[in-house]
Design a protein around this motif. Structure first.
Motif, short mmCIF file in Angstrom:
data_model
loop_
_atom_site.label_atom_id
_atom_site.label_comp_id
_atom_site.label_asym_id
_atom_site.label_seq_id
_atom_site.Cartn_x
_atom_site.Cartn_y
_atom_site.Cartn_z
N ILE A 6 -0.37 -0.42 7.67
CA ILE A 6 0.94 -1.05 7.51
C ILE A 6 1.62 -0.98 8.87
O ILE A 6 1.71 0.09 9.48
CB ILE A 6 1.79 -0.31 6.45
N GLY A 8 5.16 -2.42 10.79
CA GLY A 8 6.43 -3.05 10.42
C GLY A 8 6.53 -2.99 8.90
O GLY A 8 6.47 -1.92 8.33
N ARG A 9 6.57 -4.12 8.27
CA ARG A 9 6.58 -4.16 6.81
C ARG A 9 5.48 -5.07 6.27
O ARG A 9 5.64 -5.70 5.24
CB ARG A 9 7.94 -4.61 6.31
N SER A 10 4.37 -5.12 7.03
CA SER A 10 3.25 -5.97 6.64
C SER A 10 1.94 -5.18 6.70
O SER A 10 1.82 -4.23 7.46
CB SER A 10 3.13 -7.17 7.60
N ARG A 117 2.56 6.93 -0.06
CA ARG A 117 3.69 6.05 -0.34
C ARG A 117 5.03 6.78 -0.33
O ARG A 117 6.00 6.29 0.22
CB ARG A 117 3.49 5.39 -1.71
N PHE A 121 9.27 5.81 3.49
CA PHE A 121 10.68 5.51 3.75
C PHE A 121 11.28 6.48 4.76
O PHE A 121 11.94 6.06 5.72
CB PHE A 121 11.49 5.54 2.44
N GLN A 124 9.83 5.95 8.35
CA GLN A 124 10.44 4.85 9.12
C GLN A 124 11.82 5.25 9.62
O GLN A 124 12.25 4.81 10.69
CB GLN A 124 10.48 3.55 8.31
N ASP A 129 6.67 3.16 12.98
CA ASP A 129 6.64 1.74 12.65
C ASP A 129 5.24 1.28 12.24
O ASP A 129 5.02 0.08 12.03
CB ASP A 129 7.19 0.89 13.80
N LEU A 143 2.95 0.08 0.61
CA LEU A 143 3.93 -0.80 1.28
C LEU A 143 5.28 -0.78 0.55
O LEU A 143 6.33 -0.86 1.18
CB LEU A 143 3.37 -2.22 1.35
N LYS A 144 5.25 -0.65 -0.77
CA LYS A 144 6.49 -0.60 -1.55
C LYS A 144 7.33 0.63 -1.21
O LYS A 144 8.53 0.65 -1.44
CB LYS A 144 6.17 -0.62 -3.04
N LEU A 146 8.34 1.62 1.55
CA LEU A 146 9.29 1.38 2.64
C LEU A 146 10.65 0.89 2.14
O LEU A 146 11.62 0.89 2.89
CB LEU A 146 8.71 0.38 3.63
N THR A 147 10.71 0.47 0.89
CA THR A 147 11.95 -0.14 0.39
C THR A 147 12.47 0.55 -0.87
O THR A 147 13.19 -0.05 -1.65
CB THR A 147 11.71 -1.63 0.09
#
Length: 182
Positions: A6, A8-10, A117, A121, A124, A129, A143-144, A146-147
């Motif tokens: 991962i 950034g956010r991709s 996972r 968060f 970051q 990054d 990836l989830k 991060l948000t």
């Protein structure tokens, strides 16, 4: 599953090979393959003169190593990785924070090792990054991570102003009740 990280956010293809020394292997004699390689700090220190001419070398720090040792060479590395040997070892957060805030590192800062996972968060927030998540877990699910929160309270690398300074109260200043504006 192809080698992915991962960034950034991709989810992207991992272009870097991570070199780990085998038990008893000497850093000075470790063979560093051609191409983009992230070497342990001990290998960088032992083979600095040879590796410094290459532009495709990154370095990784163990959780008990100090980032200040890279101060003179910091800007030469396109990537610096920080190892999380196990989920409960949080020293890598301080290493990342110090690399970003105190040493001014601007390149890719990658978390490696036992990266899950639930950690992403906060990682970051302290300046990571890129995340090389555990291969036995779903990278799409990671990836989830991060948000998971939409707002943060404490100041950190990603937002240097704490929430109490960002919040504006709707109570007028002339309001005289005890506790007004709290």
């Amino acid at each position: 599953m192809p080698d992915q990280i991962i960034k950034g956010r991709s989810i992207v293809r991992n272009e870097w090979q991570l070199l780990r020394l085998a038990e008893g292997q000497e850093a000075a004699s470790a063979e560093v393959p051609a191409g983009k390689v992230i070497v342990p700090l001990a290998v960088w220190e032992a083979q600095r003169e040879t590796l410094a001419v290459r532009g495709d070398i990154g370095v990784w720090l163990a959780s008990d190593q100090r980032p200040e040792v890279l101060k003179e060479d910091l800007q030469r590395f396109p990537v610096i990785a920080v190892d999380f040997p196990k989920f409960t070892d949080g020293r890598g957060y301080s290493i990342a924070f110090n690399l970003r805030m105190r040493l001014g590192y601007k390149g890719e800062l990658r978390a490696i090792g036992d990266v899950l996972r639930d950690q992403l968060f906060q990682m970051q927030r302290v300046g990571f990054d890129a995340y090389d998540t555990r291969p036995d877990r779903s990278i799409e699910d990671a990836l989830k991570g991060l948000t998971v929160f939409s707002e943060t309270y404490q100041a950190s690398v990603d937002n240097r102003i704490p929430l109490f300074r960002r919040h504006q109260r709707g109570t007028p200043a002339e309001h005289n009740d005890a506790g007004a504006g709290i």
